[in-house]
Design an enzyme around this catalytic site. Sequence first.
Site, PDB file in Angstrom:
ATOM      1  N   CYS A  42       0.817  -1.213   0.000  1.00  0.00           N
ATOM      2  CA  CYS A  42       0.000   0.000   0.000  1.00  0.00           C
ATOM      3  C   CYS A  42       0.850   1.261   0.000  1.00  0.00           C
ATOM      4  O   CYS A  42       0.321   2.367  -0.181  1.00  0.00           O
ATOM      5  CB  CYS A  42      -0.958  -0.019   1.185  1.00  0.00           C
ATOM      6  SG  CYS A  42      -2.253  -1.264   0.998  1.00  0.00           S
ATOM      7  N   ASP A  94     -16.838  10.471   0.329  1.00  0.00           N
ATOM      8  CA  ASP A  94     -15.892  10.591   1.439  1.00  0.00           C
ATOM      9  C   ASP A  94     -14.705   9.647   1.314  1.00  0.00           C
ATOM     10  O   ASP A  94     -13.986   9.432   2.283  1.00  0.00           O
ATOM     11  CB  ASP A  94     -16.624  10.335   2.768  1.00  0.00           C
ATOM     12  CG  ASP A  94     -17.661  11.410   3.043  1.00  0.00           C
ATOM     13  OD1 ASP A  94     -17.288  12.604   3.051  1.00  0.00           O
ATOM     14  OD2 ASP A  94     -18.842  11.061   3.209  1.00  0.00           O
ATOM     15  N   GLY A  95     -14.505   9.065   0.141  1.00  0.00           N
ATOM     16  CA  GLY A  95     -13.383   8.140  -0.036  1.00  0.00           C
ATOM     17  C   GLY A  95     -13.490   6.942   0.883  1.00  0.00           C
ATOM     18  O   GLY A  95     -12.509   6.507   1.481  1.00  0.00           O
ATOM     19  N   ASP A  96     -14.698   6.401   0.990  1.00  0.00           N
ATOM     20  CA  ASP A  96     -14.908   5.239   1.869  1.00  0.00           C
ATOM     21  C   ASP A  96     -14.222   4.013   1.267  1.00  0.00           C
ATOM     22  O   ASP A  96     -13.698   4.042   0.156  1.00  0.00           O
ATOM     23  CB  ASP A  96     -16.412   4.999   2.066  1.00  0.00           C
ATOM     24  CG  ASP A  96     -16.713   4.472   3.455  1.00  0.00           C
ATOM     25  OD1 ASP A  96     -15.893   3.694   3.984  1.00  0.00           O
ATOM     26  OD2 ASP A  96     -17.763   4.825   4.016  1.00  0.00           O
ATOM     27  N   ASP A  97     -14.234   2.908   2.022  1.00  0.00           N
ATOM     28  CA  ASP A  97     -13.425   1.753   1.642  1.00  0.00           C
ATOM     29  C   ASP A  97     -13.977   0.968   0.458  1.00  0.00           C
ATOM     30  O   ASP A  97     -13.219   0.378  -0.299  1.00  0.00           O
ATOM     31  CB  ASP A  97     -13.288   0.827   2.855  1.00  0.00           C
ATOM     32  CG  ASP A  97     -12.567   1.520   3.985  1.00  0.00           C
ATOM     33  OD1 ASP A  97     -11.357   1.754   3.841  1.00  0.00           O
ATOM     34  OD2 ASP A  97     -13.207   1.876   4.992  1.00  0.00           O
ATOM     35  N   GLY A 185     -10.601 -13.809 -13.242  1.00  0.00           N
ATOM     36  CA  GLY A 185      -9.592 -12.772 -13.084  1.00  0.00           C
ATOM     37  C   GLY A 185      -9.165 -12.230 -14.422  1.00  0.00           C
ATOM     38  O   GLY A 185      -9.795 -12.478 -15.455  1.00  0.00           O
ATOM     39  N   HIS A 186      -8.073 -11.478 -14.387  1.00  0.00           N
ATOM     40  CA  HIS A 186      -7.517 -10.915 -15.609  1.00  0.00           C
ATOM     41  C   HIS A 186      -6.010 -10.804 -15.417  1.00  0.00           C
ATOM     42  O   HIS A 186      -5.552 -10.407 -14.342  1.00  0.00           O
ATOM     43  CB  HIS A 186      -8.125  -9.539 -15.886  1.00  0.00           C
ATOM     44  CG  HIS A 186      -7.722  -8.976 -17.204  1.00  0.00           C
ATOM     45  ND1 HIS A 186      -8.110  -9.549 -18.397  1.00  0.00           N
ATOM     46  CD2 HIS A 186      -6.956  -7.909 -17.520  1.00  0.00           C
ATOM     47  CE1 HIS A 186      -7.602  -8.849 -19.396  1.00  0.00           C
ATOM     48  NE2 HIS A 186      -6.886  -7.852 -18.892  1.00  0.00           N
ATOM     49  N   SER A 187      -5.222 -11.164 -16.438  1.00  0.00           N
ATOM     50  CA  SER A 187      -3.767 -11.209 -16.299  1.00  0.00           C
ATOM     51  C   SER A 187      -3.119 -10.561 -17.512  1.00  0.00           C
ATOM     52  O   SER A 187      -3.512 -10.854 -18.644  1.00  0.00           O
ATOM     53  CB  SER A 187      -3.292 -12.663 -16.211  1.00  0.00           C
ATOM     54  OG  SER A 187      -4.047 -13.353 -15.235  1.00  0.00           O
ATOM     55  N   ASP A 270     -10.369   0.859   7.237  1.00  0.00           N
ATOM     56  CA  ASP A 270      -9.154   0.067   7.480  1.00  0.00           C
ATOM     57  C   ASP A 270      -7.925   0.951   7.303  1.00  0.00           C
ATOM     58  O   ASP A 270      -7.942   1.956   6.588  1.00  0.00           O
ATOM     59  CB  ASP A 270      -9.090  -1.209   6.619  1.00  0.00           C
ATOM     60  CG  ASP A 270      -9.133  -0.960   5.136  1.00  0.00           C
ATOM     61  OD1 ASP A 270      -9.373   0.198   4.714  1.00  0.00           O
ATOM     62  OD2 ASP A 270      -8.932  -1.920   4.377  1.00  0.00           O
TER      63      ASP A 270
END
Length: 376
Positions: A42, A94-97, A185-187, A270
């Site tokens: 992160c 609010d830029g929530d998770d 998924g994607h790769s 978080d």
Amino acid sequence: MLYEGYSGWEPNLPRARRIGETMTATERDTTRLTRHARGGGCACKIPPGELETIVAELLAPQPAHPHGPSLGEQPGRGLTPPSPNGELVIGLDDGDDAAVVCVEGGRAIVATADFFTPVVDDPYDWGRIAATNALSDVYAVGGTPVVAVNLLAWPRQTLPMDLAREVLRGGLDVARAAGCHVAGGHSVDGPEPVYGMAVTGLADPERLLRIDAGRPGTPISLTKPLGVGVLNTRHKATGEVFPQAIEAMTTLNRDASLAALAAGARCATDVTGFGLLGHLYKLARASGVTAVVDVAAVPYLEGAREAVRDGHVSGGTRRNLAWVAPHLDAGRFGEEDLLLVADAQTSGGLLIAGEIPGAPVVGELVPREPAALRLI
Ligand SMILES: Nc1ncnc2c1ncn2[C@@H]1O[C@H](COP(=O)(O)OP(=O)(O)OP(=O)(O)O)[C@@H](O)[C@H]1O
Ligand SMILES: [Mg+2]
């Protein structure tokens, strides 16, 4: 989470290998995953100020594009479609998770995506960490993850594909433990390894954990110790392995989320790349309160303070501190403490407005003061 970019990847690496080929010692060194990425985990997030600037553009009214669909000018928030198929209860404001949408039947769908560059050298552990982190945003809004799809970029000319297989295996094991399907998924081939998941979950719309629901007089609890950022930075520089950091980063926030809901909490987020101070600032700002942090009560992983003293501080952590500085009353605290409370976490714990059994109380929300954050 936004991914910062492609610069700085390791040159002069060996040719692509086939699954099953054995490695020489030199090759083993060049397959240290953290050497293939400039940032890690992160800490490679776009800095919060820059992210908010571009996201704000999305929230602004959107003029009709000459070559786009003829929806006309949107009167209100740019992201709202003219005929929505569900009611958006947590969006971008609010830029929530995670995003939360209410659909027929009184259920809420939770949607989130997270991916980042390697934070540890071990591919299986990195897969587990990235998946734990991707699932975390569902728990952070009080949801239950149901299905995930993998997001993978791999430098197939420079890193063995069997390492990618290990990454995916780590992610799968974590999702299984969380009761969440991995169903696709994607790769892509890319210059740096990047892995994460897009996760869909379910929630009770009456029992969400929102970043804007903090009220004065509420204690603040933190469910994982801080310090993974500086320990990961040390690992990248020296190769030392910190099992306590890996343990923390691979612990699901499921139990913390359930405990928060059981305790009647309504506000949480978080702690990830913007550090405790950055995420707490977002919570305080969205809730219209000031967050007071009792610095002595903040738990740290063993070795974290020493890593700061030895200079293992990521650029992301320094940017976090710079971002919150105009809103911070730092009291008597000096640089070492400030860097620790701003340390960019990867797959950190939940910050909950409320008291949760087993989680230390690290502060309190109070009525709004001139500074949104105050350290005591
Ligand atoms: N490219 C993007 N387009 C639209 N919204 C974005 C984009 N990148 C981030 N956001 C939004 O900005 C907010 C902050 O992003 P951020 O990645 O910090 O949140 P997060 O998903 O909780 O992160 P983390 O996984 O580290 O907990 C979130 O609401 C996120 O959905
Ligand atoms: Mg989050």
